[in-house]
Design an enzyme around this catalytic site. Sequence first.
Site, mmCIF file in Angstrom:
data_model
loop_
_atom_site.group_PDB
_atom_site.id
_atom_site.type_symbol
_atom_site.label_atom_id
_atom_site.label_comp_id
_atom_site.label_asym_id
_atom_site.label_seq_id
_atom_site.Cartn_x
_atom_site.Cartn_y
_atom_site.Cartn_z
ATOM 1 C CE1 TYR A 138 -4.301 -2.183 4.778
ATOM 2 C CE2 TYR A 138 -3.066 -0.144 4.470
ATOM 3 C CZ TYR A 138 -3.799 -1.184 3.951
ATOM 4 O OH TYR A 138 -4.033 -1.233 2.591
ATOM 5 C CB SER B 208 -0.882 -0.012 1.257
ATOM 6 O OG SER B 208 -1.487 1.244 1.489
ATOM 7 C CE LYS C 274 -1.677 -3.908 2.883
ATOM 8 N NZ LYS C 274 -1.916 -5.036 1.970
#
Length: 278
Positions: A154, A141, A158
């Site tokens: 997150y 991401s 990532k």
Amino acid sequence: MAGRLEGKVAAITGAASGFGAAAARRFVLEGAKVVMGDIQDAPGQALADELGDAARYVHCDVTIEEQVANMVDTAVSEFGQLDIMYNNAGIVGSVGPIATTPADEWKRTFDIHVHGTFYGCKHAARVMIPRKAGSIVSMTSTAGIMGGLGPHAYAAAKHAIVGITKNVAAELAQHGIRVNCIAPAGMATAMVAALSGDHTAIEETEKALALASPLKGRGGRADDVVNAALWLASDEAGYTSGHTLTTDAGYTTGAAFPTPFAEREDFVAEAGKRGMDS
């Protein structure tokens, strides 16, 4: 140009919805056989039925290594080989300030993103190494290459996927296997739409994203990511490995922010002096 994956076999995690479902449809259209894995059995099987003989669905929780191994083995037993591993499964995960982030939510976010990607890379390598060929594509991401763009767990997960991609690419190059990842910005998918309270509001989400996009009037779409995955999976990317391909309209270049020094000024020399002859 159809047929870009003719004769190839792909395994896709998180294939029942979002990027995974869009990739399954596109890969089959481009000539591939596809094994789709997900924990959403009803929509996953329905999509496999829609795609016909070119597709198989298996239940696959990417946090359980044996289920990822089974997905890879299914590709080999059903279609004879595995050419493409697309580690796509993902969630938003834990959301909130670092001081109040629950440890179990942090670990679960890592289980899906990091451990799921590791299992996919591990078992793809297991069957690709003897054939001296293959392409592994994983989802990171923009939050994995720039701070402040996603929740803490997150973003950390990532970032880890970028690291896994580089290290595994370095190892597997000697076996003719390419390893890359894709870094999207927020895209018009059910997962992003759900952040506003309605996972079905895809069109509204795209319109909202278009307003904030560096490419004015153009929001990110699932097909933008699928096109990137298709290229990395295909022989067209045959000399690309260890790469993080952004699909973010230039956001991580700073394009979303005011351009510094956009107006012409005199040359600035030492101690703030102006002009070339200073």
